[in-house]
Design a protein around this motif. Structure first.
Motif, PDB file in Angstrom:
ATOM      1  N   LEU A  18       0.823  -1.218   0.000  1.00 22.31           N
ATOM      2  CA  LEU A  18       0.000   0.000   0.000  1.00 22.31           C
ATOM      3  C   LEU A  18       0.856   1.268   0.000  1.00 22.31           C
ATOM      4  O   LEU A  18       0.577   2.215  -0.728  1.00 22.31           O
ATOM      5  CB  LEU A  18      -0.954   0.002   1.187  1.00 22.31           C
ATOM      6  N   ALA A  19       1.907   1.268   0.813  1.00 23.91           N
ATOM      7  CA  ALA A  19       2.793   2.438   0.859  1.00 23.91           C
ATOM      8  C   ALA A  19       3.483   2.643  -0.490  1.00 23.91           C
ATOM      9  O   ALA A  19       3.565   3.776  -0.993  1.00 23.91           O
ATOM     10  CB  ALA A  19       3.823   2.282   1.969  1.00 23.91           C
ATOM     11  N   ALA A  20       3.962   1.562  -1.067  1.00 24.97           N
ATOM     12  CA  ALA A  20       4.624   1.656  -2.370  1.00 24.97           C
ATOM     13  C   ALA A  20       3.638   2.102  -3.449  1.00 24.97           C
ATOM     14  O   ALA A  20       3.983   2.921  -4.318  1.00 24.97           O
ATOM     15  CB  ALA A  20       5.242   0.306  -2.740  1.00 24.97           C
ATOM     16  N   VAL A  24       4.124   5.169  -6.018  1.00 28.62           N
ATOM     17  CA  VAL A  24       4.217   4.896  -7.453  1.00 28.62           C
ATOM     18  C   VAL A  24       3.099   5.594  -8.213  1.00 28.62           C
ATOM     19  O   VAL A  24       3.342   6.266  -9.219  1.00 28.62           O
ATOM     20  CB  VAL A  24       4.209   3.370  -7.719  1.00 28.62           C
ATOM     21  N   PHE A  25       1.861   5.467  -7.748  1.00 26.76           N
ATOM     22  CA  PHE A  25       0.739   6.091  -8.456  1.00 26.76           C
ATOM     23  C   PHE A  25       0.799   7.606  -8.370  1.00 26.76           C
ATOM     24  O   PHE A  25       0.422   8.300  -9.315  1.00 26.76           O
ATOM     25  CB  PHE A  25      -0.597   5.566  -7.938  1.00 26.76           C
ATOM     26  N   ALA A  26       1.265   8.137  -7.253  1.00 28.08           N
ATOM     27  CA  ALA A  26       1.395   9.592  -7.136  1.00 28.08           C
ATOM     28  C   ALA A  26       2.431  10.112  -8.130  1.00 28.08           C
ATOM     29  O   ALA A  26       2.240  11.166  -8.726  1.00 28.08           O
ATOM     30  CB  ALA A  26       1.782   9.987  -5.715  1.00 28.08           C
ATOM     31  N   ALA A  27       3.505   9.367  -8.320  1.00 27.54           N
ATOM     32  CA  ALA A  27       4.571   9.798  -9.221  1.00 27.54           C
ATOM     33  C   ALA A  27       4.242   9.546 -10.687  1.00 27.54           C
ATOM     34  O   ALA A  27       4.543  10.367 -11.544  1.00 27.54           O
ATOM     35  CB  ALA A  27       5.876   9.088  -8.860  1.00 27.54           C
ATOM     36  N   ARG A  94      -5.268  12.886  -5.058  1.00 30.43           N
ATOM     37  CA  ARG A  94      -6.151  12.959  -6.224  1.00 30.43           C
ATOM     38  C   ARG A  94      -5.885  11.831  -7.203  1.00 30.43           C
ATOM     39  O   ARG A  94      -6.761  11.417  -7.931  1.00 30.43           O
ATOM     40  CB  ARG A  94      -6.063  14.318  -6.886  1.00 30.43           C
ATOM     41  N   PHE A  95      -4.667  11.293  -7.187  1.00 33.71           N
ATOM     42  CA  PHE A  95      -4.354  10.198  -8.091  1.00 33.71           C
ATOM     43  C   PHE A  95      -5.259   8.998  -7.847  1.00 33.71           C
ATOM     44  O   PHE A  95      -5.593   8.264  -8.772  1.00 33.71           O
ATOM     45  CB  PHE A  95      -2.880   9.777  -7.968  1.00 33.71           C
TER      46      PHE A  95
END
Length: 174
Positions: A18-20, A24-27, A94-95
């Motif tokens: 979950l943290a990863a 990843v999705f934010a970036a 928001r991602f």
């Protein structure tokens, strides 16, 4: 996933995934692959799929954790701090909304905020008792404002978010 309690190593893996995934999705946004999440978490792709069979499941878990975190924060602060946290979280995460929408899932921030109504109601009651919020402000009005501000935060600049919160807070104070 089965209904049996997770072993300690499985819980750790789920937390790391979950943290990863958030990072990843934010970036990388919707273009990010589940394999990238696995690599960032330091687990095999099969481990990710055991916990989250689809990307949609993974994003849903991120949203669920965010709501749980906001519920907990509602018990710690005051109405104005909570309002700011919701709007900030909506902007920062928001991602999740964008990716879930890309998966064909309708996500409305107002609905998510509505699930926090008990906690928000307690914050409103406390603020009204302390005289920091007008006595005629109703919970449904505060939830509507939270939902609208959270939805707007998905597209507003940081400056517009701050100014909008100032206007909302002035109206609540009367």
């Amino acid at each position: 996933m089965s209904s049996k309690p997770l072993r300690a190593d499985a819980r750790r893996n789920r937390t790391r995934i979950l943290a990863a995934a958030e990072e990843v999705f934010a970036a990388r946004g919707a273009a990010a692959a589940t394999e990238e999440v696995a690599a960032a978490a330091g687990v095999a792709i099969g481990t990710v799929f055991r916990h989250f069979p689809t990307k949609r499941d993974l994003l849903g878990a991120i949203l669920k954790d965010l709501l749980a975190e906001l519920s907990e924060k509602a018990r710690e602060g005051d109405l104005f701090e909570f309002f700011t946290r919701v709007v900030t979280a909506a902007a920062e995460k928001r991602f999740v909304v964008e990716l879930l929408a890309g998966q064909g899932v309708e996500v409305e921030v107002a609905g998510a905020v509505g699930s926090l109504s008990g906690a928000v109601g307690a914050l409103l009651d406390a603020a009204q008792r302390d005289g920091r919020v007008r006595a005629d402000v109703r919970l449904d009005e505060v939830l509507a404002l939270l939902g609208a501000a959270g939805q707007g935060a998905l597209v507003w600049s940081p400056d517009l978010r701050a100014r909008t919160l100032e206007v909302i807070f002035a109206g609540l104070r009367g």
